[in-house]
Scaffold this active site. Structure first.
Site, PDB file in Angstrom:
ATOM      1  N   TRP A   1       0.577  -1.513   0.083  1.00 25.24           N
ATOM      2  CA  TRP A   1      -0.038  -0.166  -0.316  1.00 25.24           C
ATOM      3  C   TRP A   1       0.921   1.921   0.138  1.00 25.24           C
ATOM      4  CZ3 TRP A   1      -1.409   2.843   5.131  1.00 25.24           C
ATOM      5  CH2 TRP A   1      -2.485   3.528   4.139  1.00 25.24           C
TER       6      TRP A   1
ATOM      7  N   LYS B   1     -12.779  -1.516   5.077  1.00 28.00           N
ATOM      8  CA  LYS B   1     -13.612  -2.601   4.403  1.00 28.00           C
ATOM      9  C   LYS B   1     -14.271  -3.318   4.662  1.00 28.00           C
ATOM     10  CE  LYS B   1     -10.248  -0.416   1.467  1.00 28.00           C
ATOM     11  NZ  LYS B   1      -9.315   0.413   1.471  1.00 28.00           N
TER      12      LYS B   1
ATOM     13  N   ASP C   1      -0.901  -4.983   9.276  1.00 30.63           N
ATOM     14  CA  ASP C   1      -1.194  -4.598   8.933  1.00 30.63           C
ATOM     15  C   ASP C   1      -2.790  -4.711   8.806  1.00 30.63           C
ATOM     16  OD1 ASP C   1      -3.207  -2.206   8.113  1.00 30.63           O
ATOM     17  OD2 ASP C   1      -1.739  -1.438   6.291  1.00 30.63           O
TER      18      ASP C   1
END
Length: 430
Positions: free
Chosen positions: A154, A271, A235
């Site tokens: 990311w 999400k 993460d």
């Protein structure tokens, strides 16, 4: 007279000195233009595009079969319950956030049997805030200032950790030669890292590749990290959204904890709960004792206090309500599986449509990947052509958000991808 002349000289000299050091009243006119955010810039260009066939496969947010944002019905119901509850209020949360939410979030990530007495956890501004607070903590207290992050990862990871004073080093993760996990390269690079370094791992649904290690590969990675005594920073942005099963998606984190690793976790509910704009997440540390937990928490709160003081409460209240209500919890898990299944169906349909369009490439990596994104193998020139000639907006690394596909546009996208990749390689020799 002499005194006055000297005084005047000193006054003029002082004024000159001040004029050389004082900031310009119009200092803002000299501020350089910052580079636009790559993904948000693409989203803006999509909005401006007038082509009726335009498709946005850049945005990292779930869309329904009509291309619209979808608020989970369980989230809607939780909001209604909160609005009707006279005990709910808009008071400040504590520095560490809503304690009940944090407890439920930790159980969601680590499992219901987690020993809460040894988990130091705070509510954060989603996963981004968790990474930043965690990075600040490591920059302040951890003796080794190197963090190893996957290549690719990311994009925000790099800026976050560099701004925390950490040296960011990349380790090989994805092979464009095979369109799959580069376990050999990953192991070699981690093995070469100084003992005690920090290593960032994506808990599931790796962004941007959608390529996760298998359970056996995770065990190999775990053994190596334990041998190197690395600080593990997970993460987790897609638990439940990846496979449709939050318990299955928690495997890597829970395995590493069971193996006794030094673990930190950045957790997001953007999400998997669809709470993108609520900025809801946690940062947690696995500690060795209740005393260690309290000491860690005390320092994390000292980082948070001057940064944003306390987190917003609306999103965390929703998650708390869902995860403490058996009916809503069951409904949520079903809805999360529904989102994951729709994404999986788009993977299969895209590959089918590519074959119908006449593509002879092997696109099996798309169906073997997991989560919101597919890492197609297209290069930047192919991506540019998709945008310029077909109004299909995506990042230039070939990543597409499958959430942007539906039965109405997938054939169009497949034909366009075939057009830009026909006769060209979608793998790169390394």
């Amino acid at each position: 007279m002499k005194f006055n002349l000297i005084s005047l000289f000193l006054l003029v000299s002082s004024a000159r000195s001040f004029s050389m050091t004082a900031p310009s009243k119009n200092y803002l006119a000299e501020i350089p233009m910052g580079a636009p955010d790559a993904i948000l810039g693409i989203a803006e260009n999509f909005k401006k595009c007038t082509d009726p066939h335009k498709v946005n496969v850049c945005v990292g947010a779930y869309r329904d079969e009509n291309g619209k944002p979808w608020i989970l019905p369980s989230v809607r119901e939780a909001e209604k319950m909160l609005m009707d509850d006279p005990s709910e209020n808009k008071e400040y949360a504590s520095i560490s956030g809503d304690a009940v939410f944090v407890e439920q979030a930790i159980k969601f990530a680590y499992g219901q049997q987690v020993d809460l007495d040894k988990i130091a956890a705070v509510q954060t501004l989603s996963g981004t805030g968790a990474c930043r607070i965690g990075g600040e903590f490591l920059g302040k207290f951890y003796p080794v200032k190197k963090i190893y992050i996957p290549d690719p990862t990311w994009g925000n990871h790099i800026s976050i950790f560099e701004n925390c004073g950490l040296e960011v080093v990349r380790y090989r993760y994805y092979s464009r030669a095979t369109n799959g996990l580069d376990l050999k390269g990953m192991v070699e690079d981690i093995k070469a890292a100084p003992d005690g370094s920090i290593v960032l791992l994506h808990a599931c649904a790796h962004n941007p590749t959608g390529c996760d290690p298998s359970h056996e590969q995770w065990k190999v990675i775990s053994d190596l990290i334990k041998e190197k005594n690395l600080q593990v920073f997970f993460d987790s942005a897609y638990q439940g959204f990846a496979s449709g099963d939050a318990e299955a998606d928690g495997f890597a984190l829970r395995y590493f904890v069971s193996e006794g690793h030094n673990v930190m976790l950045a957790q997001s509910f953007a999400k998997n709960f669809g709470l993108y704009g609520e900025r809801c997440g946690t940062l947690s540390f696995v500690t060795q004792s209740a005393d260690e937990k309290e000491r860690v928490l005390s320092q994390v709160k000292r980082i948070i206090r001057p940064m944003y003081s306390s987190p917003p409460v609306h999103g965390s209240s929703i998650v708390r309500k869902v995860l403490t209500n058996d009916k809503l919890t069951k409904q949520y898990y079903e809805e999360c599986a529904f989102m994951a299944n729709r994404i999986a169906s788009m993977r299969n349909l895209l590959v089918e449509e590519l074959k119908k369009a006449g593509s002879t490439h092997d696109w099996s990596h798309i169906t073997s990947q997991i989560g919101m994104f597919a890492y197609t193998g297209m290069n930047s020139d192919m991506c540019d052509k998709l945008t310029l000639e077909y109004s299909i907006f995506l990042t230039r690394d070939g990543r597409i958000s499958l959430a942007g596909l539906n039965e109405k546009n997938v054939a169009y996208v497949a034909k366009a991808i075939h057009s830009v990749t026909d006769g060209k390689s979608i793998t790169t020799t390394e």
